[in-house]
Write an enzyme that holds these catalytic residues in place. Structure first.
Site, short mmCIF file in Angstrom:
data_model
loop_
_atom_site.label_atom_id
_atom_site.label_comp_id
_atom_site.label_asym_id
_atom_site.label_seq_id
_atom_site.Cartn_x
_atom_site.Cartn_y
_atom_site.Cartn_z
N VAL A 154 -4.46 -30.45 10.39
CA VAL A 154 -3.22 -29.67 10.48
C VAL A 154 -2.91 -28.90 9.20
CG1 VAL A 154 -2.26 -31.20 12.25
CG2 VAL A 154 -1.67 -31.61 9.84
N HIS A 190 -4.76 -26.58 8.50
CA HIS A 190 -5.16 -25.24 8.94
C HIS A 190 -3.97 -24.62 9.67
CE1 HIS A 190 -9.36 -25.34 7.66
NE2 HIS A 190 -9.14 -26.64 7.71
N GLN A 192 0.94 -33.25 18.73
CA GLN A 192 0.25 -34.51 18.40
C GLN A 192 1.03 -35.70 18.93
OE1 GLN A 192 -0.54 -35.04 14.20
NE2 GLN A 192 -1.98 -36.69 14.61
N GLN A 195 3.93 -41.26 16.81
CA GLN A 195 3.95 -42.70 16.52
C GLN A 195 5.38 -43.22 16.53
OE1 GLN A 195 1.82 -43.25 12.78
NE2 GLN A 195 0.00 -43.90 13.89
N ARG A 249 5.55 -48.49 11.70
CA ARG A 249 4.30 -47.72 11.61
C ARG A 249 3.85 -47.51 10.16
NH1 ARG A 249 5.01 -41.22 12.45
NH2 ARG A 249 6.72 -40.94 11.02
N HIS A 299 -13.08 -19.73 10.94
CA HIS A 299 -12.71 -20.12 9.57
C HIS A 299 -12.80 -21.65 9.41
CE1 HIS A 299 -10.73 -20.09 5.70
NE2 HIS A 299 -9.84 -20.98 6.15
N ARG A 336 -15.17 -26.36 7.11
CA ARG A 336 -15.16 -27.80 7.40
C ARG A 336 -16.45 -28.34 8.01
NH1 ARG A 336 -10.84 -30.38 4.96
NH2 ARG A 336 -8.89 -29.31 5.40
#
Ligand code: FAD
Length: 259
Positions: free
Chosen positions: A102, A104, A112, A115, A183, A205, A210
């Site tokens: 994230v 990027h 996402q 939690q 958490r 990119h 990466r």
């Protein structure tokens, strides 16, 4: 656990492009000789590129779609690649990985698994590949993750008991608060799931910076899974990348500049 990646949405180039073209150029110039082997994503990008110069009809050169897109990339006219957008589902990855993903920001959108709203009592953990070769280290990892999960569960019960355990009008928000506190002991290895929307330029990119990070095996594995999935969607859009397996048995996505 290995990363798993799914295409949830993909570019769909519509025949209405012809109506649009008819608005832009005289009828005798409103013809686009298309490359019949091009994918929907590639056609969309080529068409957008051609609109910049109105290079249709007699102004169209003999370039194939692959040559046309290669030229866009080589000349740095890469914003055109942003029209090709995919939505992907990704699971079997750790929170350590998603934290890097994230970062990027440009051309990526994320949703996402929370939690706070999701109870992680039975959550899974993503074991680093390196541990597979070292059973003693794997055992320490298994004990540590099991211990963290046990602490998480016990803390949830203790926190809930302390607030009275009574059903509250704001139970959902209360549970969110309790899970937020509990958490904090969950490890970076906790499995997460994401829905990601990204365009071809942003994906290029990402793969470039990466895909070949040697010391980050999870990143390499996800990059390879992503590349395998997305490359057939637009081979010309992902030209310059290649997939290899390193001596450690894990994949790498390498990049070379287009000439
Ligand atoms: C090997 C490696 C090691 C790393 N180590 C660390 C680390 O130790 N600590 C750490 O914090 N991060 C680290 N990172 C993360 C890195 O700094 C970037 O945050 C991450 O790779 C996202 O890259 P990006 O900013 O190019 O991508 P994106 O956010 O997707 O941006 C894409 C491109 O858009 C342009 N752009 C985006 N935002 C701006 C802006 N605000 N201003 C100007 N141009 C912009 C840039 O050209 C950028 O390359 C590491 C990354 C790699 C690959």
């Amino acid at each position: 656990m290995t990363p798993r990646c799914f295409i949830l949405g993909r570019p769909q180039f519509e025949p209405t492009y012809q109506q649009f073209l008819n608005e832009l150029v005289p009828p005798q110039e409103a013809a686009w000789r298309e490359d019949s082997t091009a994918t929907s994503a590639e056609r969309l990008v080529e068409f957008a590129g051609r609109v910049c110069y109105l290079s249709f009809g007699s102004r169209q050169s003999g370039k194939t779609t692959r040559e046309y897109i290669r030229n866009l990339i080589r000349n740095g006219h890469e914003s055109v690649l942003e029209h090709a957008v995919w939505t992907l589902g990704l699971c079997g990855v750790s929170r350590a990985f998603s934290h890097q993903l994230v970062r990027h920001r440009t051309g990526f959108s994320y949703s996402q698994l929370s939690q706070q709203y999701h109870d992680e009592s039975d959550g899974r953990f993503v074991k680093p590949q390196r541990l597979e070769q070292v059973p003693a280290a794997a055992k320490i990892w298994e004990q540590a993750t099991a211990s963290a999960q046990k602490a998480y569960r016990e803390m949830l019960v203790a926190l809930d008991t302390a607030q009275g355990g009574e059903p509250s009008a704001h139970r959902r928000e209360l549970l969110r608060e309790l899970r937020s506190a509990a958490r904090s002991v969950l490890p970076n290895a906790s499995e997460t799931a994401l829905v990601i929307t990204a365009n071809a330029r942003a994906l290029r990119h990402f793969l470039r910076v990466r895909g070949a990070t040697i010391g980050d095996t999870e990143m390499r594995c996800v990059s390879a899974a992503l590349y395998d999935l997305i490359q057939p969607e637009g081979p010309a859009l992902f030209e310059g990348f290649s997939r290899k397996t390193l001596p450690d048995g894990l994949p790498v996505v390498e990049h070379r500049n287009l000439v």
